[in-house]
Design an enzyme around this catalytic site. Sequence first.
Site, mmCIF file in Angstrom:
data_model
loop_
_atom_site.group_PDB
_atom_site.id
_atom_site.type_symbol
_atom_site.label_atom_id
_atom_site.label_comp_id
_atom_site.label_asym_id
_atom_site.label_seq_id
_atom_site.Cartn_x
_atom_site.Cartn_y
_atom_site.Cartn_z
ATOM 1 N N HIS A 49 78.766 79.413 54.068
ATOM 2 C CA HIS A 49 78.287 78.293 54.587
ATOM 3 C C HIS A 49 79.276 77.548 55.017
ATOM 4 C CE1 HIS A 49 74.271 78.592 52.407
ATOM 5 N NE2 HIS A 49 74.861 79.514 51.654
ATOM 6 N N ASN A 122 68.361 77.136 49.651
ATOM 7 C CA ASN A 122 68.262 77.585 51.166
ATOM 8 C C ASN A 122 67.287 77.189 51.763
ATOM 9 O OD1 ASN A 122 70.731 78.744 51.263
ATOM 10 N ND2 ASN A 122 70.089 80.736 50.559
ATOM 11 N N TYR A 332 80.842 78.318 41.966
ATOM 12 C CA TYR A 332 80.970 77.022 42.897
ATOM 13 C C TYR A 332 82.204 76.207 42.380
ATOM 14 C CZ TYR A 332 76.676 78.580 45.156
ATOM 15 O OH TYR A 332 75.980 79.173 45.761
HETATM 16 C C1 HEM Z 1 77.938 77.820 49.191
HETATM 17 C C2 HEM Z 1 78.711 81.620 46.018
HETATM 18 C C3 HEM Z 1 73.959 82.585 46.219
HETATM 19 C C4 HEM Z 1 73.037 78.501 48.497
HETATM 20 C C5 HEM Z 1 78.624 79.000 48.432
HETATM 21 C C6 HEM Z 1 80.008 79.067 48.028
HETATM 22 C C7 HEM Z 1 80.321 79.876 47.274
HETATM 23 C C8 HEM Z 1 78.901 80.400 47.062
HETATM 24 C C9 HEM Z 1 81.531 80.428 46.884
HETATM 25 C C10 HEM Z 1 81.010 78.238 48.879
HETATM 26 C C11 HEM Z 1 81.226 76.923 48.249
HETATM 27 C C12 HEM Z 1 82.075 75.934 48.471
HETATM 28 O O1 HEM Z 1 83.206 76.379 48.903
HETATM 29 O O2 HEM Z 1 81.966 74.721 48.493
HETATM 30 C C13 HEM Z 1 77.506 82.112 45.868
HETATM 31 C C14 HEM Z 1 77.487 83.427 44.998
HETATM 32 C C15 HEM Z 1 75.890 83.502 45.041
HETATM 33 C C16 HEM Z 1 75.224 82.792 45.800
HETATM 34 C C17 HEM Z 1 78.416 84.005 44.107
HETATM 35 C C18 HEM Z 1 75.255 84.611 44.114
HETATM 36 C C19 HEM Z 1 75.593 85.075 42.832
HETATM 37 C C20 HEM Z 1 73.509 81.709 46.669
HETATM 38 C C21 HEM Z 1 71.989 81.348 46.805
HETATM 39 C C22 HEM Z 1 71.796 80.293 47.387
HETATM 40 C C23 HEM Z 1 73.042 79.725 47.801
HETATM 41 C C24 HEM Z 1 70.850 82.527 46.239
HETATM 42 C C25 HEM Z 1 70.545 79.619 47.825
HETATM 43 C C26 HEM Z 1 69.444 79.633 46.808
HETATM 44 C C27 HEM Z 1 74.442 77.984 48.926
HETATM 45 C C28 HEM Z 1 74.655 76.849 49.709
HETATM 46 C C29 HEM Z 1 75.959 76.803 49.928
HETATM 47 C C30 HEM Z 1 76.659 77.632 49.388
HETATM 48 C C31 HEM Z 1 73.412 75.864 50.295
HETATM 49 C C32 HEM Z 1 76.424 75.796 50.435
HETATM 50 C C33 HEM Z 1 76.786 74.467 49.732
HETATM 51 C C34 HEM Z 1 77.484 73.264 50.648
HETATM 52 O O3 HEM Z 1 76.793 72.786 51.514
HETATM 53 O O4 HEM Z 1 78.436 72.883 50.454
HETATM 54 N N1 HEM Z 1 77.960 79.870 47.664
HETATM 55 N N2 HEM Z 1 76.328 82.034 46.426
HETATM 56 N N3 HEM Z 1 73.907 80.614 47.260
HETATM 57 N N4 HEM Z 1 75.688 78.329 48.620
HETATM 58 FE FE1 HEM Z 1 76.026 80.154 47.471
#
Ligand code: HEM
Length: 497
Positions: A49, A122, A332
């Site tokens: 992202h 999402n 996160y």
């Molecule tokens: C961002 C991990 C599943 C939605 C991120 C980030 C990580 C991460 C490490 C970066 C955050 C940052 O640097 O601030 C994971 C892991 C998942 C997973 C380990 C599964 C176990 C999902 C799912 C969704 C999702 C299922 C939605 C239902 C998002 C969103 C962001 C994000 C929207 C961006 C947040 C922002 O705008 O700063 N994710 N994620 N992720 N993830 Fe996931």
Amino acid sequence: MTTNQGNPVDNDQASITTEKPTMTLLSDVHTVEKLAHFDRERIPERVVHAKGSGAFGYFEVTHDVTKYTCADFLSAVGKKTDMLVRFSTVGGERGSADSARDPRGFALKFYTNQGNYDMVGNNTPTFFIRDGIKFPDFIHTQKRNPITNLKDANMFWDFLSLTPESIHQVTILFSDRGTPYGYRNMHGYSSHTYMWYNAKGEYHWIKWHFRTDQGIKNLTDAEATELAGTDPDYATRDLHESIEKGDFPSWTAYVQIMTPEQAENFRFDPFDITKVWSQKEYPLIPVGKFTLNRNPDDYFAEIEQAAFSPGNFVPGISSSPDKMLQIRLFSYPDTHRHRLGTNFHQIPVNMAKSEVNTNQRDGAMNMGMPGGASPAPNYYPNSFNGAAPDAAFTPPPIDVQGLAARHEYVTGDVDFVQAGDLYGRVLSDYDKTNLISNIVGHIKNAQQRIQYRQTALFYKSHPEYGTRVAEGLGLDVEKVKALAAMTQEERVKATAQ
Ligand code: HEM
């Protein structure tokens, strides 16, 4: 103009040098500071992202949901709460095109009276995998090949075809919903199930839905590809410009609600994020609406440094036994400490607007704000009126039984039902034709054995779906049919290298 220390600057165009020849002097502290700070301008981009755009606004409660949750920000119709929202693509780098085929991130931060509540979802109600242990592998296949540094159709389809539970999300992604017109024209979902509990400690399982009031609008693959060249930041521009001219986008918020008894007896695991709950059985219950009405003053400070976490809960909302969610609860804040530093919560955009009373102290870049400069003791228990926990905020306990082990999902054909329904019952003829050509246009770059393995999964979901993809790729439909009839283990063997 001043230096970072506030000292007046006399000249910003000529560095201090000797006269002949012109050798720069280290005593020019302004020039040294200017370059030294520039050398450190970049921080790590988000590991996923990375490309995104955000805005501020407010949430307003429109319906009484107090029988389900005691969350203070949802406690009264008409109650308003300040918000930050960040939309994003997933797989691309910080400079990648907004129109890429990808899920879109839908991250909401509610600055409530009880601290920050984040809903990190999402624009899709499902996901590709349902156990977080697979997430790093999945993301590696969406990013660049470590040798060629290119996006790689073999990696992409190899993993998905070896992960059959992804079929529903793959079908959504390759429909035109995988290329939304912009951030304003898409719905948002928690995708996960969360717990809501009320003041009596009674709980329900819920899923959030945020429906765009601007209406759904998607790009065709051809339009998305063209925009990636002519206006790669178009979704960012669209959001920024619409807010700038006072055309404030909004989303209406709903929840689906399931009782613990219904969950116990449900026909599949209701916490499996690869599946949706039928809206006929679990109708959308209206909650409120959020409106975005202010662009950030500084993109880096307020959007790049924004830190969302699905673990930021307020009383009345808690997690669920969804394996993906459980792992996200760790990931996160862990990445925030790496990307932004130990005290990321003290960056103004991440600071709770309610009182923060913690015994966490010090650490790099401590701003002396929450906790840091407090005169109260930094330990608990204490007899000096320091911060103390309050058992009134304990979420309801949930019953856990059996052995702690590596429990695999054993689901089988039920994983294909919703993808088949989406193809057979929901998509129009126009949508189906685009879905097929979007898939064919992408998977044609993968090895043929991988095409066969994946096409068999499309066939298993819906025979016409698989047949049309097979025809588009020039594959032998009879062979696809035979592969579809096998178990996944047999199929993997039959399509090995
Ligand atoms: C961002 C991990 C599943 C939605 C991120 C980030 C990580 C991460 C490490 C970066 C955050 C940052 O640097 O601030 C994971 C892991 C998942 C997973 C380990 C599964 C176990 C999902 C799912 C969704 C999702 C299922 C939605 C239902 C998002 C969103 C962001 C994000 C929207 C961006 C947040 C922002 O705008 O700063 N994710 N994620 N992720 N993830 Fe996931």
